[in-house]
Design an enzyme around this catalytic site. Structure first.
Site, mmCIF file in Angstrom:
data_model
loop_
_atom_site.group_PDB
_atom_site.id
_atom_site.type_symbol
_atom_site.label_atom_id
_atom_site.label_comp_id
_atom_site.label_asym_id
_atom_site.label_seq_id
_atom_site.Cartn_x
_atom_site.Cartn_y
_atom_site.Cartn_z
ATOM 1 N N LYS A 24 0.827 -1.218 0.000
ATOM 2 C CA LYS A 24 0.000 0.000 0.000
ATOM 3 C C LYS A 24 0.862 1.268 0.000
ATOM 4 O O LYS A 24 0.621 2.177 -0.781
ATOM 5 C CB LYS A 24 -0.909 0.041 1.246
ATOM 6 N N ARG A 59 -1.477 -8.968 13.061
ATOM 7 C CA ARG A 59 -1.914 -7.904 12.139
ATOM 8 C C ARG A 59 -2.657 -8.509 10.944
ATOM 9 O O ARG A 59 -3.646 -7.946 10.465
ATOM 10 C CB ARG A 59 -0.707 -7.073 11.678
ATOM 11 N N ARG A 116 11.189 -6.556 5.354
ATOM 12 C CA ARG A 116 11.083 -5.128 5.658
ATOM 13 C C ARG A 116 11.650 -4.838 7.050
ATOM 14 O O ARG A 116 12.240 -3.788 7.279
ATOM 15 C CB ARG A 116 9.615 -4.683 5.558
ATOM 16 N N ARG A 121 -10.109 0.992 8.109
ATOM 17 C CA ARG A 121 -9.789 -0.402 8.434
ATOM 18 C C ARG A 121 -10.950 -1.107 9.105
ATOM 19 O O ARG A 121 -10.831 -2.298 9.411
ATOM 20 C CB ARG A 121 -8.575 -0.444 9.363
#
Ligand code: AMP
Length: 188
Positions: free
Chosen positions: A14, A146, A128, A89
């Site tokens: 994103k 998550r 990441r 969300r």
């Protein structure tokens, strides 16, 4: 006016794709995750409140997120359009966003859903973690949490936006450039 939502699981790309769209279309990029990390760094009241949620991979309460977005929209009153990254969300956030945008007569025009399989998401977040300072990427349990929260709370928004004819699903696996081209073709 373009108002886009870039929607997808943690690690779906994103932020990367939003940055490209912003660059090409001069939209204002509002990433709630970035805003929280910034608030946390500056030790603002919002940052301090959000910390416990970010640390656990849980969602910050809707009122806090919506208030932050409300303020950001006011702060950019003359923006040519927005790109919402990581927001909404939850269904409550989506409803609140519709209302806020109704007030400024600039509804959501496109929702881009970046779809990436779970295994690839986990791999990406692990990688990441090696280059970012994000503690929520470094812990496999928080990554799991998550993704779980995404599936339970956020993924159902797919139907909400599909019903409104705004949903565009893009395969988020592949070269960044190719994915960007697909998004560009949708929003052009
Ligand atoms: P992100 O950078 O989008 O992965 O967000 C990092 C963390 O910030 C999330 O795990 C949540 O704790 C919090 N967060 C970001 N956006 C939202 C949102 N729209 N609603 C609730 N919590 C959020």
């Amino acid at each position: 006016m373009k108002n886009l939502i870039v929607f997808g699981a943690p690690g779906a790309g994103k932020g990367t794709q939003s940055a490209r769209i912003v660059h090409n279309h001069q939209l204002v990029h509002l990433s709630t995750g970035e805003l929280f990390r910034e608030a946390l760094k500056n030790q603002t009241p919002v940052g301090m409140e959000a910390k416990a949620y970010l640390d656990k991979g849980l969602l910050v309460p809707d009122e806090v997120v919506v208030q932050m977005i409300r303020e950001a929209l006011h702060a950019h009153a003359n923006a040519p359009g927005f790109i919402f990254d990581g927001f909404p969300r939850t269904k409550a956030q989506a409803a609140a966003l519709d209302k806020l945008l109704e007030d400024i007569k600039a509804p959501i025009t496109h929702v881009i859903l970046l779809e990436v399989p779970d295994e690839e998401l986990k791999e990406r977040l692990k990688k990441r973690a090696e280059i970012s300072a994000r503690s929520d990427d470094a812990n496999p349990n928080i990554i799991e949490k998550r993704i779980e929260v995404y599936k339970a709370e956020t993924y159902p928004l797919r139907d909400y936006y599909a019903e409104h004819g705004k949903l565009f699903v893009v395969n988020g696996v592949g070269k960044e450039d190719e994915i960007a081209q697909k998004i560009q073709a949708i929003i052009a």
